[in-house]
Design a protein around this motif. Structure first.
Motif, PDB file in Angstrom:
ATOM      1  N   GLY A 199       0.795  -1.216   0.000  1.00 17.86           N
ATOM      2  CA  GLY A 199       0.000   0.000   0.000  1.00 17.86           C
ATOM      3  C   GLY A 199       0.834   1.276   0.000  1.00 17.86           C
ATOM      4  O   GLY A 199       0.282   2.380   0.062  1.00 17.86           O
ATOM      5  N   GLY A 200       2.162   1.125  -0.085  1.00 21.19           N
ATOM      6  CA  GLY A 200       3.042   2.281  -0.017  1.00 21.19           C
ATOM      7  C   GLY A 200       2.906   3.243  -1.182  1.00 21.19           C
ATOM      8  O   GLY A 200       2.983   4.465  -1.002  1.00 21.19           O
ATOM      9  N   VAL A 201       2.706   2.713  -2.366  1.00 29.17           N
ATOM     10  CA  VAL A 201       2.556   3.564  -3.556  1.00 29.17           C
ATOM     11  C   VAL A 201       1.252   4.347  -3.464  1.00 29.17           C
ATOM     12  O   VAL A 201       1.215   5.551  -3.740  1.00 29.17           O
ATOM     13  CB  VAL A 201       2.609   2.717  -4.841  1.00 29.17           C
ATOM     14  N   LYS A 202       0.189   3.668  -3.074  1.00 25.70           N
ATOM     15  CA  LYS A 202      -1.102   4.349  -2.907  1.00 25.70           C
ATOM     16  C   LYS A 202      -0.996   5.463  -1.870  1.00 25.70           C
ATOM     17  O   LYS A 202      -1.499   6.577  -2.085  1.00 25.70           O
ATOM     18  CB  LYS A 202      -2.183   3.353  -2.496  1.00 25.70           C
ATOM     19  N   LYS A 203      -0.333   5.173  -0.763  1.00 27.16           N
ATOM     20  CA  LYS A 203      -0.190   6.173   0.297  1.00 27.16           C
ATOM     21  C   LYS A 203       0.580   7.390  -0.199  1.00 27.16           C
ATOM     22  O   LYS A 203       0.212   8.536   0.075  1.00 27.16           O
ATOM     23  CB  LYS A 203       0.516   5.546   1.496  1.00 27.16           C
ATOM     24  N   MET A 204       1.656   7.152  -0.959  1.00 27.81           N
ATOM     25  CA  MET A 204       2.440   8.267  -1.492  1.00 27.81           C
ATOM     26  C   MET A 204       1.604   9.120  -2.438  1.00 27.81           C
ATOM     27  O   MET A 204       1.619  10.352  -2.363  1.00 27.81           O
ATOM     28  CB  MET A 204       3.670   7.761  -2.227  1.00 27.81           C
ATOM     29  N   LEU A 205       0.871   8.469  -3.338  1.00 27.39           N
ATOM     30  CA  LEU A 205       0.061   9.219  -4.298  1.00 27.39           C
ATOM     31  C   LEU A 205      -1.082   9.956  -3.621  1.00 27.39           C
ATOM     32  O   LEU A 205      -1.459  11.053  -4.046  1.00 27.39           O
ATOM     33  CB  LEU A 205      -0.468   8.284  -5.390  1.00 27.39           C
ATOM     34  N   ASP A 206      -1.641   9.366  -2.571  1.00 29.82           N
ATOM     35  CA  ASP A 206      -2.671  10.070  -1.795  1.00 29.82           C
ATOM     36  C   ASP A 206      -2.103  11.354  -1.209  1.00 29.82           C
ATOM     37  O   ASP A 206      -2.742  12.417  -1.260  1.00 29.82           O
ATOM     38  CB  ASP A 206      -3.194   9.180  -0.671  1.00 29.82           C
ATOM     39  N   GLU A 207      -0.891  11.265  -0.652  1.00 26.08           N
ATOM     40  CA  GLU A 207      -0.258  12.445  -0.075  1.00 26.08           C
ATOM     41  C   GLU A 207       0.093  13.465  -1.155  1.00 26.08           C
ATOM     42  O   GLU A 207      -0.069  14.671  -0.968  1.00 26.08           O
ATOM     43  CB  GLU A 207       1.000  12.062   0.700  1.00 26.08           C
ATOM     44  N   PHE A 208       0.558  12.962  -2.296  1.00 26.41           N
ATOM     45  CA  PHE A 208       0.879  13.863  -3.400  1.00 26.41           C
ATOM     46  C   PHE A 208      -0.373  14.609  -3.860  1.00 26.41           C
ATOM     47  O   PHE A 208      -0.346  15.820  -4.089  1.00 26.41           O
ATOM     48  CB  PHE A 208       1.472  13.075  -4.575  1.00 26.41           C
ATOM     49  N   ASP A 209      -1.475  13.869  -3.980  1.00 28.90           N
ATOM     50  CA  ASP A 209      -2.731  14.483  -4.420  1.00 28.90           C
ATOM     51  C   ASP A 209      -3.191  15.538  -3.426  1.00 28.90           C
ATOM     52  O   ASP A 209      -3.638  16.630  -3.806  1.00 28.90           O
ATOM     53  CB  ASP A 209      -3.790  13.396  -4.587  1.00 28.90           C
ATOM     54  N   TRP A 210      -3.065  15.234  -2.141  1.00 29.81           N
ATOM     55  CA  TRP A 210      -3.511  16.161  -1.094  1.00 29.81           C
ATOM     56  C   TRP A 210      -2.631  17.408  -1.053  1.00 29.81           C
ATOM     57  O   TRP A 210      -3.128  18.524  -0.910  1.00 29.81           O
ATOM     58  CB  TRP A 210      -3.480  15.449   0.257  1.00 29.81           C
ATOM     59  N   THR A 211      -1.327  17.220  -1.218  1.00 25.63           N
ATOM     60  CA  THR A 211      -0.377  18.323  -1.050  1.00 25.63           C
ATOM     61  C   THR A 211      -0.148  19.106  -2.337  1.00 25.63           C
ATOM     62  O   THR A 211      -0.123  20.343  -2.328  1.00 25.63           O
ATOM     63  CB  THR A 211       0.977  17.789  -0.544  1.00 25.63           C
ATOM     64  N   VAL A 212       0.028  18.390  -3.445  1.00 22.10           N
ATOM     65  CA  VAL A 212       0.371  19.021  -4.724  1.00 22.10           C
ATOM     66  C   VAL A 212      -0.821  19.063  -5.676  1.00 22.10           C
ATOM     67  O   VAL A 212      -1.136  20.101  -6.257  1.00 22.10           O
ATOM     68  CB  VAL A 212       1.556  18.289  -5.401  1.00 22.10           C
ATOM     69  N   GLY A 213      -1.477  17.903  -5.836  1.00 23.49           N
ATOM     70  CA  GLY A 213      -2.585  17.773  -6.780  1.00 23.49           C
ATOM     71  C   GLY A 213      -2.189  16.889  -7.940  1.00 23.49           C
ATOM     72  O   GLY A 213      -1.195  17.176  -8.628  1.00 23.49           O
TER      73      GLY A 213
END
Length: 292
Positions: A199-213
């Motif tokens: 689930g590490g990739v999903k977690k990173m992309l979730d954070e990227f989406d929240w922070t950067v978009g």
């Protein structure tokens, strides 16, 4: 292809002998996207592109079906658009304009580069100001090319290892339609994003989406990491032979939010793990068709 999803996979190609050789090199290894430098990495100035070279590159791209959205040129490592040193800062700004104009001449629409470094002489915020100002300045002198900043590994005094820093640059760029991000997997892992975990990739992309978009995510650099999680070292390793490992890249290959964007290897394309003899990208396709 998996469940109707598509990954666009390629590699960084050599331009030795002419820019058009990057196209042929990509065809040879079976890539459908590719990265390349636009000139020498040892000099602040590159020779102008002549009309024959431009025509030959465009013809090769047309012949083999490489549209502009499938080509991601990489900026010189000399660039430091956030440098506190006046001479380096001015040369970086001039080089950024020159590189974007080369993209215009070649008919390309994206240009990727490392944001910069504070050199421990200015604050991160001051560095972000300088980087964004350099991008805004370059945008004023060029048209149609998106500047794609790359996430870094938090090594030394580089900026961009934290997603909040990428967002800080984007917030300062006036033309939001001409700014994007390329996610380097090695850099992200070294910066502390655990792509090897379930689930590490999903977690990173979730954070990227929240922070950067996610609307700003334009490409991915596929690199394994020689260093361990959070090591802050920018040390690429062949896919499956580093600390991220095959399971991490299987997650990447099965992540739908990474569909239909250039995914470019910057390490050799031959997979040597477990005695696998497969050449080119066939082994990555196998990962794509596997379940994460």
């Amino acid at each position: 292809m998996e469940g109707g999803r598509r990954k666009l996979i390629g590699a960084h190609m050599s331009i030795a002998g002419g820019l058009w050789n990057a196209v042929q090199g990509s065809v040879t290894i079976g890539g459908c996207v590719f990265g390349m430098f636009l000139g020498s990495q040892r000099s602040w100035k590159s020779r102008p592109l002549d009309e024959k070279a431009l025509a030959r590159f465009r013809q090769a791209c047309s012949q083999h079906g490489f549209t502009p959205d499938r080509i991601l040129p990489h900026g010189s490592y000399l660039l430091n658009c956030g440098s506190p040193k006046p001479d380096v800062y001015e040369k970086s700004r001039a080089m950024l304009i020159d590189e974007l104009k080369r993209c215009e001449q070649l008919g390309l629409t994206m240009f990727n580069f490392h944001p910069g470094s504070t050199l421990h002489d200015i604050t991160v915020e001051e560095c972000l100001d300088r980087i964004a100002d350099s991008i805004n300045h370059a945008h004023q002198h060029t048209t149609g090319v998106t500047t794609v900043i790359e996430n870094m590994s938090c090594q030394g005094n580089t900026v961009g290892g934290k997603f909040s820093e990428l967002r800080g640059i984007i917030d300062r760029v006036k033309d939001k339609s001409r700014i994007g991000v390329c996610l380097d997997t090695c850099h992200a892992f070294a910066a502390g994003y655990d792509l090897s975990a379930v689930g590490g990739v999903k977690k990173m992309l979730d954070e990227f989406d929240w922070t950067v978009g996610l609307q700003y995510l334009k490409a991915v650099h596929l690199n394994d990491s020689k260093g361990k999680l959070g090591c802050h070292l920018d040390r690429h390793e062949n896919i499956g032979e580093g600390e991220i490992g095959l399971e991490g890249f299987r997650q990447i290959m099965n992540e739908p939010r990474l569909d239909n964007m250039p995914m470019i290897l910057e390490t050799p394309v031959r997979y040597r793990g477990r005695g696998c003899p497969v050449q080119g990208f066939d082994w990555l396709i196998c990962l794509l068709c596997s379940q994460a």
